[in-house]
Design a protein around this motif. Structure first.
Motif, PDB file in Angstrom:
ATOM      1  N   ARG A 149      32.078  54.061  49.783  1.00  0.00           N
ATOM      2  CA  ARG A 149      32.671  53.965  51.089  1.00  0.00           C
ATOM      3  C   ARG A 149      34.143  53.617  50.989  1.00  0.00           C
ATOM      4  NH1 ARG A 149      28.812  52.024  55.629  1.00  0.00           N
ATOM      5  NH2 ARG A 149      30.809  51.266  56.287  1.00  0.00           N
ATOM      6  N   GLY A 150      34.506  52.824  50.042  1.00  0.00           N
ATOM      7  CA  GLY A 150      35.915  52.542  49.826  1.00  0.00           C
ATOM      8  C   GLY A 150      36.463  51.450  50.719  1.00  0.00           C
ATOM      9  N   SER A 151      37.761  51.392  50.737  1.00  0.00           N
ATOM     10  CA  SER A 151      38.457  50.357  51.489  1.00  0.00           C
ATOM     11  C   SER A 151      38.603  50.757  52.958  1.00  0.00           C
ATOM     12  CB  SER A 151      39.840  50.147  50.877  1.00  0.00           C
ATOM     13  OG  SER A 151      40.564  49.205  51.631  1.00  0.00           O
ATOM     14  N   VAL A 152      38.717  49.756  53.822  1.00  0.00           N
ATOM     15  CA  VAL A 152      38.906  50.005  55.243  1.00  0.00           C
ATOM     16  C   VAL A 152      40.389  50.113  55.608  1.00  0.00           C
ATOM     17  CG1 VAL A 152      36.767  48.869  55.895  1.00  0.00           C
ATOM     18  CG2 VAL A 152      38.868  47.556  55.818  1.00  0.00           C
ATOM     19  N   PHE A 153      41.265  49.806  54.660  1.00  0.00           N
ATOM     20  CA  PHE A 153      42.686  49.794  54.968  1.00  0.00           C
ATOM     21  C   PHE A 153      43.257  51.167  55.324  1.00  0.00           C
ATOM     22  CE2 PHE A 153      42.428  45.767  52.556  1.00  0.00           C
ATOM     23  CZ  PHE A 153      42.844  44.942  53.583  1.00  0.00           C
ATOM     24  N   PRO A 154      42.883  52.257  54.654  1.00  0.00           N
ATOM     25  CA  PRO A 154      43.426  53.556  55.067  1.00  0.00           C
ATOM     26  C   PRO A 154      43.035  53.926  56.506  1.00  0.00           C
ATOM     27  CG  PRO A 154      42.539  53.740  52.868  1.00  0.00           C
ATOM     28  CD  PRO A 154      42.148  52.383  53.383  1.00  0.00           C
ATOM     29  N   LEU A 155      41.782  53.677  56.871  1.00  0.00           N
ATOM     30  CA  LEU A 155      41.352  53.974  58.235  1.00  0.00           C
ATOM     31  C   LEU A 155      42.074  53.068  59.237  1.00  0.00           C
ATOM     32  CD1 LEU A 155      39.531  55.478  60.197  1.00  0.00           C
ATOM     33  CD2 LEU A 155      37.797  53.713  59.788  1.00  0.00           C
TER      34      LEU A 155
END
Length: 89
Positions: A1-7
């Motif tokens: 799922r990765g990091s939420v920072f780009p979104l």
């Protein structure tokens, strides 16, 4: 799922652009017309902006913290129930 920072960055980018445009527009108005600048300063004081931003940010943080704490306790409760069922079997 990765990091939420780009979104999160993509979601806040329009607000960033609008805020930058607003600041540039206000600086242009202040430099070109002293009458308009006085009206804008009286009606839309910097402390009022910071107060509104701080209040909205505090509400957002409080809501997210409450939601995270609720999820934590729900998970803890389910974990204890599962553990109890394991010991009972």
């Amino acid at each position: 799922r990765g990091s939420v920072f780009p979104l999160a960055f993509l979601l806040t980018l329009p607000s960033l652009i609008l805020t930058a445009a607003w600041c540039v527009m206000m600086n242009d108005i202040a430099e070109t017309s002293t009458f308009v600048a006085v009206i804008v300063q009286d009606d839309f004081n910097k402390s009022q902006v910071w107060s509104a931003l701080t209040a909205s940010l505090a509400l957002l943080i409080a809501f997210r913290t409450r939601q995270a704490l609720q999820r934590f306790w729900e998970g803890t409760t389910l974990m204890h129930q599962m553990r109890g069922e394991w010991f009972d079997s």
